[in-house]
Design an enzyme around this catalytic site. Structure first.
Site, PDB file in Angstrom:
ATOM      1  CB  SER A  27      -0.927   0.009   1.217  1.00  0.00           C
ATOM      2  OG  SER A  27      -0.170  -0.044   2.405  1.00  0.00           O
ATOM      3  CE  LYS A 292     -20.583  23.828 -28.845  1.00  0.00           C
ATOM      4  NZ  LYS A 292     -20.569  22.373 -28.914  1.00  0.00           N
ATOM      5  CD  GLU A 299     -19.820  20.227 -20.587  1.00  0.00           C
ATOM      6  OE1 GLU A 299     -20.680  19.712 -21.311  1.00  0.00           O
ATOM      7  OE2 GLU A 299     -18.739  20.640 -21.017  1.00  0.00           O
TER       8      GLU A 299
END
Ligand code: ARG
Length: 477
Positions: A27, A292, A299
């Site tokens: 870990s 655009k 988002e």
């Protein structure tokens, strides 16, 4: 098969773990992040061992200096992290053992089980303070933006249909309430995290006469009066990660709030609404369509909300049905914990920065809010104030709306006689109640969108932010 027996727990083994097992069970690739807290924990534990006479003054000095050297090495990126040593605890202990002989005494009356529980709580205390600091910054951006738009009306929506006018300020301050509660929730998590598990050992404490209060004080696990706060039950201390669930739950709730602000601003920035222009710095273009300008920052925030919910779900599932006490499953708590902290922290940073750069289009906002239908409810109130029963007033105004629709006009364009024919209570002054500015100014009750209650809200937030604690100190490594 590894030839080398495991240095910290290899005594009863004939062989070391296989390379596959080492790789599977390590870990340290992610928990090395706890190093500053682990070092802090070891320093305090060593001081306690000195205090109860297990370490001599020289040994304590040796260990403390050794830990300092390791801290500097970690900070400068020179520490030789070794995955075969499993985790952050054993990496640090092994490095110390190589440097100073007395390191062999450091793990006296301690287990990695109470050590990791302590590291996590120290991390959580730091993480809560850090997120609260970022929330404060977001709140101050929201309040500044609100203050600059107390006069600007926009339609408020229910069901995403225009409902009643509000000020931009009132709308933004609704978010301040939500993020303010997130901050309060973090304060609650901080309270739960502020209890020292060290001394719980593997699960059943120790026969040695340790001084848990001493360690807790060293580590800052104290109440407002400076009294040490200790876990009451050694099994609970090493078995449960519920405080971690709470923390990530707050991150997930905060994520919901990110996604809702994001959605409003995405809608408002469309050509259909046109209420705001978003800063170029937080939008992207299209590789194909030259016109655009996409609201990607918002988002992504909406997307991160899903990810935060996933982190919470992982932690809930991880702990469901685990027998007491520690089980290695719990090692899997760290990736979702760190991810939740990182993503929440990033979203707070980005949201504050984007909001600092948004520009409201006053003309478009005002035009949308000036739709007289948005004042239909106020017209009902006007009839009610004149003694008409609410249901009767509601129906009368509904008929007015239907009439305007039939005539393909707006209600404010209807003539007095047609209106009086629907209900005599309308009288000659009904049209005044369709005035947008009047509509906003007549909402002066506590918590409403009128100028006075909005300025009260702004005042509240300014006071609260002024009283907020200073910046969270970074973990000292
Ligand atoms: N790396 C472990 C974890 O995060 C530390 C505790 C290990 N304890 C044990 N008994 N193997 O859970």
């Amino acid at each position: 098969m590894s030839e080398h027996k495991q240095a910290t727990w290899g005594g009863r083994f004939e062989h070391g773990p296989s390379d596959l097992m080492l790789e599977f069970s390590e870990s340290v690739s992610f928990d090395r992040r706890l190093a500053p807290f682990d070092l802090q924990c070891s320093r305090a534990h060593a001081a306690m061992l000195r205090h109860i006479g297990i370490l001599s003054a020289d040994e304590l000095r040796e260990i403390t200096e050794g830990l300092e050297r390791i801290a500097r090495q970690i900070e400068s990126g020179d520490f030789p992290w070794d995955r075969s040593l499993e985790d952050v605890h054993m990496n640090i202990e092994q490095a110390l053992s190589k440097a100073v002989p007395s390191a062999a005494k450091l793990h006296t009356a301690r287990s990695r089980n109470d050590q990791i529980a302590t590291d996590i709580r120290l991390f959580l205390k730091w993480a809560c303070a850090e997120l609260m600091r970022r929330l404060d910054r977001l709140l101050s951006v929201l309040v500044r933006l609100a203050e600059a738009h107390t006069e600007l009306p926009i339609p408020g929506y229910t069901h995403l249909q225009r409902a009643q006018p509000v000020s931009v300020a009132h709308h933004l301050l609704a978010y301040a309430e939500m993020f303010g509660r997130d901050s309060d929730r973090l304060n609650g998590v901080l309270e739960h995290a502020n209890v020292c598990p060290l001394g719980a050992g593997a699960l059943a404490g120790t026969t040695l006469s340790i001084d848990r209060a001493f360690t807790a004080r060293e580590l800052g696990f104290v109440d407002a009066a400076g009294n040490p706060k200790l876990t009451r039950n050694s099994m609970d201390a090493v078995a449960d990660r519920d405080v971690l669930i709470e923390f990530v739950a707050v991150c997930a709730i905060c994520g919901i709030h990110f996604s809702r602000v994001a959605e409003d601003f995405i809608l408002w920035s469309t050509a259909e609404f046109g209420f705001v222009d978003l800063p170029d710095a937080f939008c992207t273009g299209s590789s194909l369509m030259p016109q655009k300008k996409n609201p990607d920052s918002f988002e992504l925030m909406r997307g991160k909300a899903a990810r935060l919910q996933g982190d919470l779900q992982t932690l809930l599932s991880l702990q469901k049905g685990l027998p007491l006490t520690y089980n290695r499953d719990l090692q899997e708590d760290k990736p979702p914990l760190f991810d939740a902290f990182d993503q929440t922290s990033n979203c707070l940073e980005v949201l504050s920065a984007v909001l600092e750069g948004v520009a409201f289009n006053a003309t478009r906002c005002r035009k949308a809010a000036a739709d007289s239908l948005l004042q239909a409810t106020d017209l009902v109130d006007f009839l009610v104030a004149g003694g008409v029963a609410f249901r009767e007033a509601h129906r009368a105004v509904g008929e007015l709306v239907a009439l305007a629709e039939r005539r393909e006009t707006t209600i404010d364009q209807l003539d007095d006689s047609s209106v009086s024919a629907i209900h005599e209570g309308f009288g000659g002054k009904w049209r005044e109640h369709l005035d947008l500015d009047r509509a906003l100014q007549s909402k002066q009750g506590y918590g409403m969108p009128g100028a006075a209650p909005v300025s009260n809200q702004i005042e509240y937030w300014k006071q609260r932010l002024a009283n907020a604690a200073g910046p969270a100190s970074p973990p000292d490594s």
